[in-house]
Motif scaffolding. Structure first.
Motif, mmCIF file in Angstrom:
data_model
loop_
_atom_site.group_PDB
_atom_site.id
_atom_site.type_symbol
_atom_site.label_atom_id
_atom_site.label_comp_id
_atom_site.label_asym_id
_atom_site.label_seq_id
_atom_site.Cartn_x
_atom_site.Cartn_y
_atom_site.Cartn_z
ATOM 1 N N ALA A 1 -36.366 0.990 14.113
ATOM 2 C CA ALA A 1 -37.717 1.097 13.558
ATOM 3 C C ALA A 1 -37.773 1.863 12.242
ATOM 4 N N ARG A 2 -37.097 3.021 12.191
ATOM 5 C CA ARG A 2 -37.211 3.840 10.986
ATOM 6 C C ARG A 2 -36.677 3.090 9.768
ATOM 7 N N SER A 3 -35.534 2.451 9.979
ATOM 8 C CA SER A 3 -34.915 1.744 8.864
ATOM 9 C C SER A 3 -35.784 0.563 8.412
ATOM 10 N N VAL A 4 -36.361 -0.167 9.369
ATOM 11 C CA VAL A 4 -37.209 -1.314 9.022
ATOM 12 C C VAL A 4 -38.453 -0.846 8.264
ATOM 13 N N VAL A 5 -39.076 0.202 8.791
ATOM 14 C CA VAL A 5 -40.305 0.702 8.164
ATOM 15 C C VAL A 5 -39.987 1.222 6.758
ATOM 16 N N LYS A 6 -38.860 1.921 6.641
ATOM 17 C CA LYS A 6 -38.472 2.478 5.340
ATOM 18 C C LYS A 6 -38.254 1.346 4.322
#
Ligand code: ADP
Length: 270
Positions: free
Chosen positions: A173-178
């Motif tokens: 999630a963090r990587s996708v959102v970033k």
């Protein structure tokens, strides 16, 4: 948002023109970090909810190597070509959502899997310029999965006004959102919201919610990048059945309600 456009790696003012007579008020991209998280399903459901509210809605299926929008709506056959040589979108049976997809434009859409980037971009370009979209309030663009070159090129060509990000609890999630955040920043459009799909399931016996894929760090990522988690959609057997039958327009109210904030964010766009 970056102020100085001369620092941009590409021009954001160089959008393609629509066909004569077509007018689209809002163009929204739906993106995900990888395939299979439900991006197309969420695109279709957002279109259904907006159409139910009386908006004129279209879907441009830019996910050329995994085109699934026509299947979700049970659309078959090939798009008609008008006297002016423009493709006529195919309308969904119940709500008249106007759909353009490679799966409706080629006898053999599987060929797109072996196309290289420039050919994929060309096809999407034509889905914008050579289609009689007519007058639409919303055009939802079901983007190719990932946040790399191809989706960026696609997004750069169209006059997007916002991005919806779909993740699942199994996603990074963090990587996708970033990545989505930076992509939107480069294009100078807002991330309108995050939709976490398959967020939980509901026990058919006691009604208790439980998380299928463990804990989810999405809200932390959202906070970090200052974007909103607008919807948490359950893993829903009825939705799976309706999508398999090509009958997503007949989705029950409860799924629509889980998407309400996302739909409101779209509906309140100026
Ligand atoms: P993507 O566009 O991200 O590749 P899809 O929208 O095509 O993913 O969804 C992949 C599969 O998962 C489809 O068969 C779809 O019916 C199913 N699916 C997606 N979301 C849900 C959900 N919330 N509940 C049940 N099945 C779902």
């Amino acid at each position: 948002m970056p102020e100085n456009r001369s620092n941009m790696p590409f021009s954001v003012d160089n959008h393609l023109a629509l066909s004569e007579g077509s007018q689209i008020k809002h163009v929204i991209a739906v993106v995900s970090g990888k395939g299979g998280v439900g991006k197309s399903t969420v695109t279709a459901l957002l279109a259904v909810e907006l159409a139910k509210q009386g908006y004129k809605v279209g879907i441009l299926d830019a996910d050329l190597t995994g085109a699934s929008i026509p299947y979700l709506f049970g659309l078959q056959g090939l798009l008609r070509v008008s006297d002016k040589g423009l493709l006529e979108p195919m309308e969904t049976k119940k709500l008249g959502i106007r759909v353009v997809s490679i799966a409706l434009a080629m006898e053999n859409p599987e060929m797109a899997v072996i196309w290289r980037g420039p050919l994929l971009s060309k096809a999407i370009q034509q889905f914008w310029t050579d289609v009689n979209w007519g007058e639409l309030d919303y055009l939802l663009v079901d983007m190719p999965p990932g946040t790399s070159d191809v989706p960026l090129t696609v997004m750069q060509m169209l006059p997007l006004q916002g991005v919806v990000v779909v993740t699942s609890p199994q996603d990074m999630a963090r990587s996708v959102v970033k990545k989505a955040y930076h992509m939107a920043n480069q294009l100078q459009v807002p991330v309108l919201g995050l939709v976490e799909n398959m967020s939980y399931a509901v026990c058919p016996h006691c009604g208790e919610r439980f998380s299928v894929f463990g804990q989810k760090p999405l809200s932390e990522a959202a906070k970090e990048f200052n974007v909103q988690v607008c919807a948490e959609m359950p893993l829903d057997p009825q939705l799976a059945e309706l999508t398999d039958k090509g009958d997503i327009e007949n989705i029950g109210e409860s799924i629509g309600l889980t998407l309400q904030s996302m739909v409101e964010a779209l509906a309140s766009m100026p």
